[in-house]
Design an enzyme around this catalytic site. Structure first.
Site, PDB file in Angstrom:
ATOM      1  N   THR A   1       0.949  -9.216   4.914  1.00 19.97           N
ATOM      2  CA  THR A   1       0.776  -7.804   4.563  1.00 19.97           C
ATOM      3  C   THR A   1      -0.061  -7.658   3.293  1.00 19.97           C
ATOM      4  OG1 THR A   1       2.893  -7.251   5.567  1.00 19.97           O
ATOM      5  CG2 THR A   1       2.022  -5.677   3.982  1.00 19.97           C
TER       6      THR A   1
ATOM      7  N   HIS B   1      -3.542  -7.843   4.268  1.00 23.39           N
ATOM      8  CA  HIS B   1      -3.996  -6.583   4.858  1.00 23.39           C
ATOM      9  C   HIS B   1      -4.306  -5.558   3.766  1.00 23.39           C
ATOM     10  CE1 HIS B   1      -3.185  -8.110   8.730  1.00 23.39           C
ATOM     11  NE2 HIS B   1      -1.876  -8.006   8.695  1.00 23.39           N
TER      12      HIS B   1
END
Lengths: 368, 368, 368, 368
Positions: B62, B65
């Site tokens: 994450t 990202h």
């Protein structure tokens, strides 16, 4: 077994002509103390049945009760009956309609023969079928050279385990059923009572993912066996305060589950005290008589769940046990302390208390 | 943590006078690619909060990202935000009303700050609270020298595990939640996808009593890590037929459970094919986009259960994880392949695919 | 059924000499469109079987597929086969070994004949037995004057219900199985799709303690039937936004459970949107082809559980259904819209969509 | 409520200046028999709290014990304490940080104030929190004109129910918790003991989908109330054999579940005898003292599960109860036999045994 498969049944089937017509067996011949070795007919193999040559058989406390002709035996049994409800055998004949087993298969057996049609049986509770007949108690069992069993009761023994281990899958299944009655993965578990099934339960709980397994008993001999079954800690209930010790071992939390294997009222009370609020106590040990409990303090205020456990889930328990054994995660050998030929010696040994599980080797078979 | 409780927070409270007023942090400073190391104020410690000195922090996909500012990040985040949702720290200050933690405690943290009052929260489903705010995404996180967290989100790290292991309890909790969504004890389990959480899941399933754990991935590097996490078997999905191999490994039964960790449609289909009838597939991996399924063949006719999994059960998952770690049954170290100081190097490493879990050491702390 | 009971089987048993040797039946005679009324032999009643005189039989969408010889029928069936898998009959003969049923008993039948010995069967998952043979599909069924069925598949019909209601216990069981796959008591439930099984599900959910039952369909005719089955609210999915309406009806909470009975991808997506976080969707409707789903948004982030449902739990579902019917809490009559004699008319009616459940009366029996 | 959160409570906050500073309350003023009406300060409304104007309050057997100063009261209570743990009120002030309630909201209250941080609380078992403090027992309760409660303990009362019904949601929650501890949908249930909570349980089981609800008691008065709560059958245990009658009512099957509400050893034994093998007994009634059980026959051989039940699941029970009430499926009014103003008359009435639930109307409020 789907009975529609049985249409081809051959009524004339019987052990092949070349096989002996009689065999030796341990028989409860009549009401009263004792049991005797007798020559009896080799059983016929009916439709849907398997005829097994017995390879090994476990001796159980129940056998001791039957020999001693205790009150339970008196009310339940109708001699003559061949004893023995724990055994492994080799299929020597498969009755008409049996598709899933063949000659030479090595199988252990569920000892409960259930009706299949009562409400309990039809709703996944065959272990509490009200018409249960038990091998070696209600029908002829496996302390014999041969035994006939319903094919649905047979379970192919995992190949990687010893004959002795396969012989005790029935009582091991009691331990699996008790342990699996509640969560085990990542939980702390106390096993109260380290007779053979308690010892098995220690090994089962460990293999099944309990993160701490605490065993209690009043016998140093048994606690030593519990250690060898991989208990993380053992408590001698004859000398130590069980709840206090459990609290100390669990950072004051108490255990998530208790497997009660002793039938002792004190063990049950200790187990409930040692249990965390919201935990579960699964109860397999049979108390000798009714006993009282402080329900408020030990059950209600703690929000505890109690499971009465009998037999084995048919056949979920066997599947779980198969996986445990086959994987090698569970090794029951430390709990099998004696392998011997003579039934009456085995009974004497059990009576002495200086034994874990005792396994019999049928007459004339080598124990090598 | 019930954020509504924090309204009384005393904004003026702050680290004691002798502590620094500013610190270094990895900050998503603005919309767009990147993240930067900045000097920011040390957070205040409000009522019901803990101020932690960060000791180690895990880097997650994450975070990648967010650095890459993908579509999800664009729709969700409001920079500036200090990144980092996996970390372990030492309590340097306990806010007003905190009774259960004291200075010097070493704690890992649940990253989801939940409302505590919605229907999900009030019925034991806080992990799907609709008002969830995530540390390091919605509020300032742990890629910093200090971080303030609600005390209810803190979990005392087991003493027997390394700082690095404690730092990754948050993603480890994802693995525990996924694995514990269905039965593990005495069951066969396939883990599809061996990124860090998949690797953790392999170890969790083994420690929690699965009797066979089969790992699949398309990367030889990751499959090697899976072996080191104690997978019983690994399958290279880039070269082998996963369902066929699983059937061969399970005597044609298929596995009892699948833990889907990859987000790959093919892995999910393979997992469903490899699953026995009546089994469960627990789904944590996030697919990149919607994909189609042959529902009849893979789900309905097989009587399969699919669990959508997110976050961690609060705080049952943490309790289970604590037991697994504390007992030593679960060792996550083989999955932690890199411990390093520089955030941007960690991100590059993740992007290369040649890493398991990467753990950061804050500036100026020794990794010894 | 315990096959050991079958030992007494009489191979010469057959319908009594005074009974007709042939009967009328609806037969799928050959590959291709259609089905025909034929004179065929009255089936023999084997060991463990019951011979039933058929009293009423339900017509199912599957019968329509078979008549139309769709792809599924082509791959599955081996004509000639007598059709009909939903029926009630009167026992006219009990085969050898049958203890629990006697001449004159009125019984409904489970249509799945299972092997009883595979892993699924032995672990309580007989409904997903891999060797299932279905009455009226794989073996001769009940669109005939007589039908022979395994006694284990028979369930004594509650005395208080009509013949028509007893005739549809098989599809009603699908509805019970789907509804009971998750919690119902004190829960809000949406049923998507109001064909006969959806209509039954509405009644089942209400009788079983759901506190709000919302039915959706695209047909005003079917929604009207849903109302008559006691739906608390109905939604016309052809004109209304299903998730919005469900939210409005549930104070914005969403429903606790969805029973998907339509096989429509849109209904499934709507159902998942209408579901509260942490809810369950139980999936019985068979989609015509694979379809895609936004797994992240609809399943994973919501922490949803999806159950693939097939058949009926054997025989827990039958026990639950028996209780629901016997108590009078469940009345399925509003869903049975037509009772008629001619099979081909029934098929035409089904094709028109202007019918709920259609029940056949065998030739020469009065519908009075 | 997490009491640690309350530390920041502003002691100086108080009802707005225009409100009275004192109020009437029923106070256990000192050790010994009795309770008195006193003028006491209106409680302050701290952070995270609600100040309620009490609208109705239920009187409970526990209040009787407190007035009579029984052994339990002596060991537990520290007078002075305002009594009353069942009540509904209107929010007149919301403390700092409360977002979910506003002035004018009508709320019922969970009486258990839990710590929120112990293992039980953190794993979904707040109902067995070891640090539970009870309103009206450990902290000031609702037999007063005003009461202050943690906002997390408040539950918005359904709009469609009467004030009296809302006042008894706390004990109704006991009934819901007990009933929902096992399956209800499509099951047969016996409720042993028809005091107010037993009466509620009858209504709950019916509304929640039990297909047969059998109530037992020794009082004709209470059995009459049970009938009015929709029991399908009632058994007078003072004159009839409970297990025999239950068997006759269930076709010899026994009930699937027993809800034990009496605390009577005989009722528990009868309940276990009346239970089918594999059933469950959920135990809320508090026995006066420890009592003995034939564990083998009643629990182990039957494979029974026993649940100790206390309090209410927080807040799943409240959600289930809300749905039951809001839907109109459950109507508790027949169990509320008296609505009155005077506390001491209510206590006398309870002592007489000729009452179901008694509800108090605060001084000066109309009962119209």
């Amino acid at each position: 077994m789907n009975p529609t498969k049985l249409a081809a049944r051959d009524e004339t089937s019987a052990p092949a002509g070349t096989r002996a017509r009689t065999m030796r067996a341990v028989v409860k011949a009549a009401a009263g103390m004792g049991a005797e070795i007798r020559e009896v007919p080799v059983p016929a193999c009916g439709a849907g049945e398997l005829l097994l040559r017995v390879l090994r058989a476990g001796v159980c406390g129940t056998d001791l009760h039957i020999v001693n002709w205790d009150r339970w035996s008196q009310s339940r049994m109708h001699p003559p009956v061949t004893l023995g409800h724990e055994f492994v055998g080799e299929v020597v004949e498969a009755g008409a309609g049996v598709l899933d087993f063949a000659e030479g298969d090595r199988v252990a057996c569920e000892s409960h023969i259930i009706c299949g049609t009562c409400l309990a049986c039809r709703t996944g509770n065959g272990h509490v079928c009200e018409r249960t007949r038990i091998l070696g108690v209600d029908v002829n069992g496996g302390f014999a050279e041969f035994v006939a069993v319903p094919a649905v009761n047979a379970w192919r023994a995992p190949r990687n385990i010893s004959l002795e281990a396969a012989a005790v899958m029935e009582p091991l299944g009691n331990a699996v059923h008790t342990a699996f009655a509640g969560p085990l993965s990542g939980r702390t578990i106390a096993v109260t009572g380290c007779g053979p099934i308690g010892l098995f339960a220690v090994g089962v709980a460990r293999a099944a993912g309990a993160t701490q397994v605490i065993a209690t008993d009043v016998s140093a001999y048994r606690l030593d066996l519990a250690r060898r079954m991989n208990a993380d800690a053992v408590i001698d209930a004859s000398r130590e305060n069980v709840p206090d010790r459990v609290m100390a071992l669990t950072q004051g939390r108490g255990v998530d589950g208790v497997l009660e294997m002793s039938g002792s009222p004190q063990a049950m009370r200790d187990g409930l005290l040692a249990l965390r609020n919201g935990g579960r106590l699964s109860l397999l040990g049979l108390p000798k008589e009714p006993f009282e409990l402080d329900w408020n303090r030990l059950v209600i205020f703690k929000g505890v769940t109690i499971h009465g456990i009998i037999g084995r889930r048919m056949y979920e328990t066997w599947y779980q046990m198969d996986n445990l054994l086959q994987s090698g995660r569970l090794d029951v050998r430390p709990a099998i302390t004696h392998v011997m030929e003579r039934f009456h010696e085995a009974i004497a040994l059990l009576q002495s208390g200086q034994a874990g599980k005792v396994v019999l080797v049928p007459w004339g078979q080598s124990t090598a």
